[in-house]
Design an enzyme around this catalytic site. Structure first.
Site, PDB file in Angstrom:
ATOM      1  N   SER A   1      37.884  34.276  45.966  1.00 17.10           N
ATOM      2  CA  SER A   1      39.129  34.627  45.270  1.00 17.10           C
ATOM      3  C   SER A   1      38.927  35.880  44.432  1.00 17.10           C
ATOM      4  CB  SER A   1      39.511  33.459  44.361  1.00 17.10           C
ATOM      5  OG  SER A   1      40.598  33.818  43.535  1.00 17.10           O
ATOM      6  N   SER A   2      40.034  36.513  44.083  1.00 18.64           N
ATOM      7  CA  SER A   2      39.982  37.619  43.119  1.00 18.64           C
ATOM      8  C   SER A   2      40.562  37.199  41.766  1.00 18.64           C
ATOM      9  CB  SER A   2      40.783  38.810  43.641  1.00 18.64           C
ATOM     10  OG  SER A   2      40.245  39.283  44.832  1.00 18.64           O
TER      11      SER A   2
ATOM     12  N   GLY B   1      46.578  39.796  44.051  1.00 17.18           N
ATOM     13  CA  GLY B   1      45.618  39.833  45.150  1.00 17.18           C
ATOM     14  C   GLY B   1      44.379  40.607  44.758  1.00 17.18           C
TER      15      GLY B   1
ATOM     16  N   THR C   1      50.916  34.855  43.242  1.00 17.17           N
ATOM     17  CA  THR C   1      49.950  34.206  42.361  1.00 17.17           C
ATOM     18  C   THR C   1      50.590  34.270  40.998  1.00 17.17           C
ATOM     19  OG1 THR C   1      47.949  34.820  43.628  1.00 17.17           O
ATOM     20  CG2 THR C   1      47.623  34.441  41.295  1.00 17.17           C
TER      21      THR C   1
HETATM   22  N1  GLY Z   1      44.825  34.305  46.816  1.00 15.15           N
HETATM   23  C1  GLY Z   1      44.473  35.349  45.945  1.00 15.15           C
HETATM   24  C2  GLY Z   1      43.116  35.186  45.383  1.00 15.15           C
HETATM   25  O1  GLY Z   1      42.685  34.076  45.158  1.00 15.15           O
HETATM   26  O2  GLY Z   1      42.428  36.141  45.180  1.00 15.15           O
END
Ligand code: GLY
Length: 572
Positions: A445-446, A466, A374
């Site tokens: 999502s985080s 994450g 990310t």
């Molecule tokens: N894919 C990581 C999130 O959206 O939390």
């Protein structure tokens, strides 16, 4: 952090009809003396300044940086993924949130990753064409440019197209992330052609060209949203994914739209903080952390008791994440309750001051990370416009699959759904019905892009990681609220607890031997063999000092680009 019980939530989701608060103090401000951009890659940061120099604002620069990251940092985010754009416009004080999160294909089913015995087949939600949700980032780029930019989309995409055509420099981070996904990338011929050389990572410093992604960006530059979601790009994606066993259809692409939502807003003392609403869990968890901890006299706490209550607060907000949160367009969530200081007071009262609370002893669901990717970037321009953007393809190189002719990996965000109640995903996160798979639904999502609008300090903060994004932003934001510099906020070693697994993660140097022993004595289990995590990017305008600081996480110091440039330097 000098948290007090002054934390109070003053605005909620528009969905709930609560009035939006405009910090009028900011309207009278003259702009910052410099612009600042912090991104995970110097080449992307440079592109942002190029667009500012051409007369673009922070939002045009955000479009340019986002598209450039799609080219130069393909392991972390890109046109095959999604993202959240949190924006603050200086001239009218408006803050807004562009939700460009991916959506499950229309043919998705709740059981699609379960075997005959009802057990999740994790490989399928992580690797290859079936793991991918319908990308949202391209729609987000178009929406940001059209609604908030000053320049035509074509102009803001031009530098990314140039990087793709002329070549970009392959970084140590690119090469290192290949290590996680080499074998899977090798199974997708188009991915292997793009990202492997003799089945290995290309050498660091090599110039990489990507004419396929340049063509996709050119179609977007000409046709906007339709340039991606219809025509040659959509055809190539749907054909490539279908041929490899995925579920995408042209109808999925026709239906996909980014959504503009009200950001979550809360006040800490006299500071306004804007952050991500659902389908991110980040903002709600962040408010929960401040609400719970705001009731403790933390400033008077020794280090270990303070760590104790912070870990317990983390445990409780992640428990709530797993039970209640999902896509706001699909599930009804008890948002009022989760944001309420009274609810937080109850959670606070459940914290034993001397002993850890075993996660299994809390009402909720039970069950037993890393390798996350990310990308986050933060921008402030010389008018005071701010952008905090987090974008993702989920794990490094997403599903490690490239549809022929497209030039980018597709995401594996389907793994962010709860495949089965109580069974952990790639980040060890668990969930329940609120985050179950449904056609057209966005996975929880985080990602927690966050903007601080204080009387004296304006900042944008966020990072990848994450499940650890939320605690990372909490710790970084707490430091900014405490008057620390952007560099201090991105550099400090971090700790993390996420309810399940019931252990405390810590970066090397975050806890001393004595602190670990003291936490063990209180009943905490330490996660084994931790290594650094995150890649936080912060810009900070200190109005009293008259400075703009842009800091890139030193964990990837040779790659990231945090830089501020004075007005004179930009516009000379
Ligand atoms: N894919 C990581 C999130 O959206 O939390």
């Amino acid at each position: 952090m000098t948290l007090t019980n002054h934390v109070r939530v003053t605005a909620r989701l528009a969905l709930l009809g609560i009035i939006f608060f405009v910090p009028t103090t900011l309207l009278a401000d003259s702009g910052p003396p410099a612009a600042g951009i912090a991104s995970a890659n110097k080449q992307a940061t440079a592109v942002g300044f190029e667009i500012l120099q051409q007369g673009g604002n922070a939002f045009d620069a955000a479009v340019a940086v986002s598209a450039a990251l799609s080219v130069v940092e393909p392991e972390s985010s890109g046109l095959g993924g999604g993202g959240f754009f949190l924006l603050h416009r200086a001239n009218d004080g408006k803050s807004t949130f562009i939700d460009a999160r991916e959506k499950a294909p229309l043919a998705a089913t709740r059981e699609m990753y379960l075997d005959a015995s009802g057990n999740p087949q994790r490989g399928k939600s992580v690797n290859g064409a079936l793991a991918a949700a319908i990308p949202g980032l391209p729609a987000g780029l178009v929406m940001v440019a059209e609604r908030y930019g000053k320049l035509p989309l074509k102009q803001s995409l031009a530098p990314a197209i140039r990087l793709a055509r002329n070549g970009y420099v392959w970084s140590a981070k690119n090469a290192s992330m290949i290590g996680f996904r080499k074998d899977q990338l090798a199974t997708s011929p188009a991915a292997a052609k793009l990202f492997l050389r003799d089945a290995q990572a290309p050498a660091v410093g090599q110039r990489m060209r990507n004419p396929d992604i340049a063509r996709v960006l050119e179609r977007m530059a000409k046709q906007g949203h339709r340039g991606y979601y219809e025509g040659a790009t959509a055809d190539a994606l749907v054909n490539g994914v279908s041929a490899a066993g995925g579920l995408w259809t042209l109808e999925d692409f026709k239906q996909y739209q980014a959504v503009e939502r009200e950001p979550l807003h809360f006040r800490y003392l006299d500071q306004d903080i804007y952050t991500a609403p659902p389908p991110s869990s980040g903002g709600i968890a962040l408010v929960g952390l401040f609400n719970i901890l705001g009731g403790f006299p933390l400033a008077s706490f020794e280090r270990v008791p303070r760590l104790h209550v912070e870990i317990e607060a983390m445990r409780r907000v992640y428990r709530d994440r797993s039970i209640y949160l999902g896509d706001p367009d699909f599930v009804t969530m008890p948002i009022d309750m989760l944001l309420s200081p009274y609810y937080a007071a109850g959670l606070r009262a459940s914290i034993h001051t001397k002993m850890a609370t075993p996660s299994d002893s809390l009402p909720g669901i039970s069950a037993t990370p890393e390798g996350n990717d990310t990308s986050h970037f933060s921008i402030i321009d010389t008018e005071g416009n701010v952008a905090a953007v987090t974008q993702s393809v989920n794990l490094p190189f997403g599903a490690a699959f490239v549809a022929p002719g497209t030039g980018f990996v597709i995401n594996n965000e389907m793994d962010d759904f709860s495949l089965k109640p109580g069974v952990p995903n790639a980040y060890g996160l668990i969930g329940e019905d609120a985050n179950a798979i449904a056609p057209g639904k966005r996975p929880l999502s985080s990602m927690t892009p966050t903007i601080l609008l204080g009387k004296d300090r304006v900042a944008a903060i966020g990072g990848p990681g994450g499940s650890r994004i939320i605690t990372m932003v909490f710790q970084g934001l707490s430091m900014l609220l405490d008057g620390k510099t952007a560099l201090e906020a991105v550099s400090a070693p971090r700790i993390h607890h996420q309810y399940q697994p019931d252990n405390v993660s810590s970066e090397p140097g975050a806890l001393s031997e004595a602190e670990i022993a003291a936490l063990n004595a209180r009943g905490y289990t330490m996660a084994p063999a931790e290594r650094p995590w995150g890649n936080m990017q912060v810009v900070l305008w200190d109005k009293r000092k008259g400075t703009v600081e842009a800091a890139s996480d030193p964990r990837w110091k040779a790659v990231g680009g945090g830089e501020s440039r004075d007005k004179d330097m930009i516009f000379r």
